[in-house]
Design an enzyme around this catalytic site. Structure first.
Site, short mmCIF file in Angstrom:
data_model
loop_
_atom_site.label_atom_id
_atom_site.label_comp_id
_atom_site.label_asym_id
_atom_site.label_seq_id
_atom_site.Cartn_x
_atom_site.Cartn_y
_atom_site.Cartn_z
N LYS A 116 23.45 62.45 28.01
CA LYS A 116 23.66 61.10 27.48
C LYS A 116 23.33 61.01 25.99
CE LYS A 116 23.57 58.52 31.77
NZ LYS A 116 22.93 57.48 32.60
N ARG A 160 20.06 63.34 38.38
CA ARG A 160 21.52 63.48 38.47
C ARG A 160 21.97 64.29 37.26
NH1 ARG A 160 26.12 60.78 36.65
NH2 ARG A 160 27.83 60.66 38.17
#
Length: 302
Positions: free
Chosen positions: A241, A276
Site C-alpha cells: 500500500k 493479507r
C-alpha cells in the site's frame, strides 16, 4: 501480566462456518477452523486493474497456479477479488465481477483451499458462496443489510473492514475526530450486528488506506493491541500500500514487499490473527521465523 508481544505466537484464533470447510472440524456449533499466532490470507486479484498486480492473474490458468502456489506455501486462506478497490477505482457490474471470480472458485472447489471472496456486492457474495467460496471479505463492512442476510443464510463468516467513503473518493481529504475510537466502534458495532442476525463469526479489519491518511494509518497500527484484545480475530492488510511509499520512498507497488513484511510482522506482534498479503509465501516464512524467535519452543529440533 503478559504483553501481546509475549503471547502472540501461541494465541488461539477461530472461525466458525455453517457448512463443511477444508481443514475444518465439526463441533456442536458447526464447523470450525482454528489456528495459533498469525496466519496469512493470500491475495489473488483476477482483475485487469488492481493497483499492484492487475492483469497478472486474469487468465484462469494463471489464477489457479497462483492459488495453488500460495496454498502450498502455507497460506491459510486465499482471497479472490474480481473488482479493484484501489483509490479512484470505478465500480464494475456484478455479472462482470462474477465472470472473473466464479470460474476460479469452481475450479478450486475440492482442492483443500479455504476460499474468501473480496466483494462489496451481496449478489456477488451469494453467487460466490454457491460456487465454492467459504468466507466473504466485505470492504464495505457489512453496511448493506442484504450482505448480512447473504452471509447469515449461507452460514458464512465475514471479514468486516472499515472504509470511510467509497473507493472512488475515499482518499479525498479523509477526516476523523478520533480515528481509533471511530474505527474501533464501527467494527465492534458491525460485529455485534452480524452475530445477532446469524452470521457465525467475523474478522475485523481496520482498513488501512481506505479513507485514511498516513497519520491515520500509523495511529491505527499503533492502537492494534486495543483491537486485538477483544473477542474477535483481527486481520491487517498493508500489502504494497501507499503508506509504504510514504514511509520508505518506494513508488512502485510491486517493490513494496519488504515494507509489507515489516508492517505485517509488527501487526503479528500486536496480536493480529491474519495478515493479507500478495507475497504470501514470503510472509509465511517470515512469520514462522519471527514466531520461533519469540517462542523458542516453536523452533523445530534439528
Amino acid at each position: 501480566m503478559s504483553r501481546v508481544s509475549d503471547v502472540w505466537p501461541r494465541r488461539p484464533h477461530r472461525l466458525s462456518f455453517g457448512f463443511p470447510v477444508p481443514g475444518g472440524e465439526r463441533t456442536a456449533e458447526g464447523w470450525q477452523i482454528e489456528w495459533t499466532g498469525c496466519a496469512v490470507m493470500g491475495v489473488l486479484n483476477v482483475t485487469p486493474d488492481s493497483f499492484s498486480d492487475g492483469g497478472q492473474h486474469a487468465t484462469l490458468e494463471a489464477a489457479l497456479a497462483q492459488a495453488r502456489a500460495m496454498r502450498d506455501a502455507g497460506a491459510l486462506i486465499i482471497d479472490v477479488g474480481g473488482e479493484s478497490t484501489r483509490p479512484g477505482a470505478e465500480p464494475v457490474p456484478a455479472e462482470q465481477e462474477l465472470d472473473r471470480v466464479r470460474p476460479v472458485l469452481r475450479a478450486l472447489a475440492g482442492e483443500g483451499i479455504l476460499l474468501s471472496v473480496d466483494t462489496l456486492k451481496a449478489e456477488v457474495a451469494a453467487a460466490a458462496l454457491a460456487a465454492g467460496a467459504h468466507l466473504i471479505n466485505d470492504v464495505n463492512g457489512l453496511r448493506d443489510p442484504a450482505m448480512l442476510q447473504v452471509c447469515a443464510a449461507a452460514g458464512a463468516p465475514a471479514c468486516i473492514m472499515h472504509m470511510q467513503g467509497e473507493p472512488r473518493t475515499m482518499q479525498v481529504a479523509p477526516h476523523y475526530d478520533d480515528v481509533v475510537a471511530e474505527v474501533h466502534a464501527f467494527l465492534r458495532t458491525q460485529a455485534q450486528t452480524a452475530l445477532a442476525v446469524g452470521v457465525p463469526s467475523v474478522l475485523l479489519d481496520p482498513g488501512l488506506g481506505f479513507g485514511k491518511t498516513l497519520a491515520h494509518n500509523l495511529t491505527l497500527l499503533r492502537a492494534l493491541p486495543e483491537l486485538t484484545a477483544g473477542p474477535f480475530p483481527v486481520l491487517v492488510g498493508a500489502s504494497r500500500k501507499r503508506l509504504i511509499d510514504f514511509l520508505a520512498e518506494v513508488p512502485r507497488p510491486a517493490d513494496r514487499d519488504p515494507g509489507s513484511l515489516a508492517l505485517h510482522l509488527y501487526a503479528a506482534r500486536q496480536g493480529a490473527a491474519l495478515v493479507r498479503a500478495h507475497a504470501a509465501g514470503a510472509h509465511v516464512q517470515a512469520l514462522r521465523v519471527e514466531a520461533a524467535l519469540e517462542d523458542p519452543s516453536l523452533a523445530p529440533a534439528r
